[in-house]
Design a protein around this motif. Sequence first.
Motif, PDB file in Angstrom:
ATOM      1  N   SER A 103      62.780   0.540  49.400  1.00  0.00           N
ATOM      2  CA  SER A 103      61.549   0.877  50.230  1.00  0.00           C
ATOM      3  C   SER A 103      61.785   2.529  49.741  1.00  0.00           C
ATOM      4  O   SER A 103      62.403   3.038  50.607  1.00  0.00           O
ATOM      5  N   ILE A 104      60.691   3.120  49.179  1.00  0.00           N
ATOM      6  CA  ILE A 104      60.694   4.580  49.051  1.00  0.00           C
ATOM      7  C   ILE A 104      59.418   5.198  49.110  1.00  0.00           C
ATOM      8  O   ILE A 104      58.651   4.685  48.671  1.00  0.00           O
ATOM      9  N   ALA A 105      59.363   6.268  50.151  1.00  0.00           N
ATOM     10  CA  ALA A 105      58.119   6.601  50.531  1.00  0.00           C
ATOM     11  C   ALA A 105      57.404   7.503  49.512  1.00  0.00           C
ATOM     12  O   ALA A 105      57.990   7.942  48.709  1.00  0.00           O
ATOM     13  N   HIS A 106      56.205   7.264  49.316  1.00  0.00           N
ATOM     14  CA  HIS A 106      55.386   8.335  48.403  1.00  0.00           C
ATOM     15  C   HIS A 106      55.793   9.643  48.306  1.00  0.00           C
ATOM     16  O   HIS A 106      55.726  10.335  47.366  1.00  0.00           O
ATOM     17  N   SER A 107      55.949  10.114  49.639  1.00  0.00           N
ATOM     18  CA  SER A 107      56.263  11.725  49.710  1.00  0.00           C
ATOM     19  C   SER A 107      57.801  11.875  49.743  1.00  0.00           C
ATOM     20  O   SER A 107      58.059  13.050  49.782  1.00  0.00           O
ATOM     21  N   ALA A 119      67.213  -3.424  49.466  1.00  0.00           N
ATOM     22  CA  ALA A 119      67.056  -3.139  51.001  1.00  0.00           C
ATOM     23  C   ALA A 119      67.123  -1.591  51.615  1.00  0.00           C
ATOM     24  O   ALA A 119      67.157  -1.368  52.829  1.00  0.00           O
ATOM     25  N   ALA A 120      67.861  -0.864  50.517  1.00  0.00           N
ATOM     26  CA  ALA A 120      67.591   0.910  50.944  1.00  0.00           C
ATOM     27  C   ALA A 120      66.371   1.251  51.406  1.00  0.00           C
ATOM     28  O   ALA A 120      65.333   0.867  50.841  1.00  0.00           O
ATOM     29  N   VAL A 121      66.286   2.343  52.267  1.00  0.00           N
ATOM     30  CA  VAL A 121      65.243   2.813  52.668  1.00  0.00           C
ATOM     31  C   VAL A 121      65.284   4.419  52.367  1.00  0.00           C
ATOM     32  O   VAL A 121      66.107   5.088  53.232  1.00  0.00           O
ATOM     33  N   ILE A 122      64.166   4.940  51.829  1.00  0.00           N
ATOM     34  CA  ILE A 122      64.128   6.313  51.758  1.00  0.00           C
ATOM     35  C   ILE A 122      62.732   6.802  52.318  1.00  0.00           C
ATOM     36  O   ILE A 122      61.675   6.508  51.797  1.00  0.00           O
ATOM     37  N   SER A 123      62.649   7.374  53.360  1.00  0.00           N
ATOM     38  CA  SER A 123      61.580   7.654  54.427  1.00  0.00           C
ATOM     39  C   SER A 123      60.675   8.906  53.903  1.00  0.00           C
ATOM     40  O   SER A 123      61.366   9.757  52.938  1.00  0.00           O
ATOM     41  N   ASN A 125      59.090  12.118  53.155  1.00  0.00           N
ATOM     42  CA  ASN A 125      59.552  13.753  53.089  1.00  0.00           C
ATOM     43  C   ASN A 125      61.173  13.831  52.778  1.00  0.00           C
ATOM     44  O   ASN A 125      61.544  14.983  52.905  1.00  0.00           O
ATOM     45  N   ALA A 126      61.625  12.582  52.482  1.00  0.00           N
ATOM     46  CA  ALA A 126      63.168  12.899  52.408  1.00  0.00           C
ATOM     47  C   ALA A 126      63.373  13.464  51.111  1.00  0.00           C
ATOM     48  O   ALA A 126      62.673  13.040  50.215  1.00  0.00           O
ATOM     49  N   GLU A 127      64.455  13.756  50.994  1.00  0.00           N
ATOM     50  CA  GLU A 127      64.834  14.450  49.463  1.00  0.00           C
ATOM     51  C   GLU A 127      66.345  13.955  49.065  1.00  0.00           C
ATOM     52  O   GLU A 127      67.165  14.057  49.785  1.00  0.00           O
ATOM     53  N   ALA A 138      71.101   0.753  53.212  1.00  0.00           N
ATOM     54  CA  ALA A 138      71.293   2.324  53.866  1.00  0.00           C
ATOM     55  C   ALA A 138      69.870   2.894  54.098  1.00  0.00           C
ATOM     56  O   ALA A 138      68.938   2.470  53.606  1.00  0.00           O
ATOM     57  N   ILE A 139      69.724   3.761  55.127  1.00  0.00           N
ATOM     58  CA  ILE A 139      68.610   4.308  55.516  1.00  0.00           C
ATOM     59  C   ILE A 139      68.663   5.820  55.546  1.00  0.00           C
ATOM     60  O   ILE A 139      69.667   6.551  56.205  1.00  0.00           O
ATOM     61  N   ILE A 140      67.954   6.358  54.746  1.00  0.00           N
ATOM     62  CA  ILE A 140      67.667   7.936  54.633  1.00  0.00           C
ATOM     63  C   ILE A 140      66.256   8.508  55.429  1.00  0.00           C
ATOM     64  O   ILE A 140      65.171   7.900  54.711  1.00  0.00           O
ATOM     65  N   ASP A 141      66.457   8.661  56.659  1.00  0.00           N
ATOM     66  CA  ASP A 141      65.438   8.840  57.151  1.00  0.00           C
ATOM     67  C   ASP A 141      64.331  10.149  56.998  1.00  0.00           C
ATOM     68  O   ASP A 141      64.779  11.051  56.205  1.00  0.00           O
TER      69      ASP A 141
END
Length: 214
Positions: A103-107, A119-123, A125-127, A138-141
Amino acid sequence: MEKKDAVIIFGASSLGKAALEIFESNGMVAYGFLDDTKALHGTEINNVTVLGSTDDDTYLKLIGASCDAFIASDEPKLREGLTKMLHERRQTQAVNAIHSTASIAHSASIGHGNFINGAAVISSNAEVGSHCLIHTGAIIDFEAVVEDFVQIGAGAIINAGAKIEKGAFIGTGAVIIGGITIGKNARVGAGSVVIAPVKDKETVFGNPAQAMKA
């Protein structure tokens, strides 16, 4: 870089096999593997042939012309060396291998040559830089920063606003508290909880994480 329909994977290890499954599930064809282990040459992995060594120009000349490339190695120096070779000899960049369940946020912003598993998550405005390995779950908030050539283990959590500098290693299940900086080429042990900044090249372990004595 225009995305091609085929990819050559550098490295026929477990990471290469995982990348193969990601590319195939995303509709790309794996042209083959390149690996410096001569015993693997001519063998097949899931019906895909290990064609030759990573410096074999017979296959390198295809990259950028008819194939993309992906570097499947968890050895930082090898990844950097192969990245440099692609730049110099083929004037191209490795592509991302992103699992369909990530899951990768549009921003969020992401570089190239990254491995992002299921199942990794990149939230928001993450870079994420380039040539990172982000393992399962793994989660990158939000607003966290992950620089180039970082490896983040399965289930690790990089909380909001944290910064992981170039070449750092974050072990499986580790937790980096929000706003903390992990220095260049630092290592965080599996399951550790990091509540204070970690210096360049420092190794920490535990809950709370403490520097390991040399």
